[in-house]
Design an enzyme around this catalytic site. Structure first.
Site: not given
Ligand code: IFM
Length: 450
Positions: A84, A128, A173, A299, A301, A353
């Site tokens: 990606r 992006h 995002e 995405n 985290y 992500e």
């Molecule tokens: O690095 C970023 C990415 O560009 C977008 N999502 C979160 C990642 C980590 O902060």
């Protein structure tokens, strides 16, 4: 979380599951003014005093524009079946309108063809975050006209690459571009106005729907979708106040995007909360935004925990944190996926992500990033747990292929499974990359051994 063996975990995924690594243009390419590229809002933002923690910028980044061929070999050596990446809009159209730049398009063509030649499916993201500065000067995403410019750009990319990319995501995002870029101002273009932020969110989603429709009219065969940053939002306590705040924050992070795209409506409670700052909806907009998509990229985290009054202390749970001070909370991923599956008519879900920034001591040419490896293992297991409960998952991609420019944090935070020495641009596979390759069952081509 109970960890099963890697072999069992891997075997529990279907054979056509997409396994990838992810990057974005501004974070890795460098070559900020090469071959006719115009400036983006991130070039401008980095040049402003006090915006980037280590005062760095994206001018050189990982020099991926120059090192494309060895980087392609490196990607293939990991045994992934997908990569990606994003295209830099000002690299293919310097001003964001008018003439397209054939040298910029050529670069992405070499990238796509190079991936295909190595048996890796290209997953393209159109936006992006690096909007052409010339469009920002005309109002940026707060201006409705930018939606039309985005459609032109999407069609040009499709004309050149649409027959070869596996998938096209419109935006990465929207929440980040809207809120961090226009409300808190910690990201480009650095504005601090909630009303503008909501216009931006609306126009990003509108342009997403407009682009999907235009691409389909052009006969696009690539899978089409968008990428959202989502998290479960939990109340810090059982108090009615904390729960109400968590519901509102969930509205601002998740329902504000999921509802229009999958229900053709904005959440009423959030609209009332926003009042005069609510998104500027025109007749027909919501139908366009709700244009069906082939996949939804997520995405993930960490989770978000909120209190009615003040900030929740991220240290209070005792859970380990990454270098970004984000809690490591893999069960939140299962929870999120189940909730999306339950509450919305979602298409195939892709984890576009997932990963973490960790301390990466380089000792005798090796990086023993056991924390990152564990993070990846537990989150892959969390995806599996959601699948076992009926969620339609299509793939998983690690953020990130290699250390890169982590926006306002500069280069200090390293998310890569490949280490980058920025002084020499030498790449070194970390233990997590070696683990991922082994997990995927890739054979190590002798000439490409790390
Ligand atoms: O690095 C970023 C990415 O560009 C977008 N999502 C979160 C990642 C980590 O902060």
């Amino acid at each position: 979380m109970h960890l099963r063996s890697d072999a069992d975990l891997k075997a529990s995924f279907p054979s056509d599951f997409v396994w990838g690594v992810a990057t974005s243009a501004f974070q890795i390419e460098g070559a900020h003014d090469a071959d006719g590229k115009g400036p983006s809002i991130w070039d401008t933002f980095c040049a402003k005093e006090g915006t980037i923690a280590d005062k760095s910028d994206g001018k050189e980044a990982c020099a991926h524009y120059r090192l494309l061929e060895p980087d392609l070999d490196m990607i293939a050596s990991l045994g992934v079946n997908a990569y990606r990446f994003s295209a830099s809009w000002p690299r293919v159209q310097a001003l964001g309108s008018g003439a397209f730049n054939s040298k910029g398009l050529d670069f992405y063509e070499r990238l796509v063809d190079g991936l295909l030649a190595r048996g890796v499916a290209p997953y393209l993201t159109l936006n992006h975050w690096d909007l052409p500065q010339a469009l920002q000067d005309q109002g940026g995403w707060a201006a409705r006209d930018t939606c039309d410019r985005f459609v032109d750009y999407a069609l040009a990319m499709h004309q050149r690459l649409g027959d070869r990319v596996a998938s096209i995501a419109t935006h990465n995002e929207p929440w980040v571009m809207s809120i961090l870029g226009h409300e808190s101002g910690i990201f480009a273009p650095g504005m601090k106005d909630r009303g503008i932020a909501m216009r931006v969110a609306h126009h990003l989603m509108l342009s997403h729907g407009m682009a999907l429709r235009a691409l389909r009219v052009q006969g696009c065969t690539a899978k089409l979708g968008i990428v959202l940053n989502l998290a479960p939002v939990q109340a810090a306590t059982d108090s009615a106040q904390d729960k109400a705040k968590a519901h509102l924050e969930d509205g601002l992070l998740l329902r504000l995007y999921m509802d229009p795209m999958f229900r053709a409506s904005y959440p009423q409670d959030v609209m009332e909360h926003l009042g005069m700052d609510a998104p500027p909806v025109q007749a027909g907009d919501l139908d366009i935004i709700a244009t069906p998509m082939d996949f939804l990229g997520i995405n993930y985290y960490s989770r978000s925990v909120v209190r009615a009054e003040g900030q929740w202390d991220v240290h209070s749970s005792g859970l380990p944190l990454t270098e970004m001070a984000w809690e490591i909370y893999p069960q939140g991923l299962t929870e999120l996926l189940l909730r999306l599956h339950r509450d919305y008519p979602v298409p195939t879900l892709l984890i576009t992500e997932n990963g973490g920034a960790f301390k990466d001591p380089l000792t005798q040419g090796r990086i023993h990033d056991a924390d990152r490896q564990h993070y990846l293992q537990t989150h892959i297991a969390a995806v599996q747990a959601a699948m076992a409960q009926g969620v339609n998952m299509g793939g998983y991609m690690v953020w990130s292929l290699m250390d890169n420019f982590e926006w306002a944090s500069g280069y200090a935070k390293r998310f890569g499974i490949v280490h980058v020495d920025y002084a020499t641009q030498k790449r070194t596979l970390k233990d997590s990359a070696l683990w991922y390759r082994q997990f995927l069952g890739a054979q190590v081509p002798a000439q490409r051994a790390a």
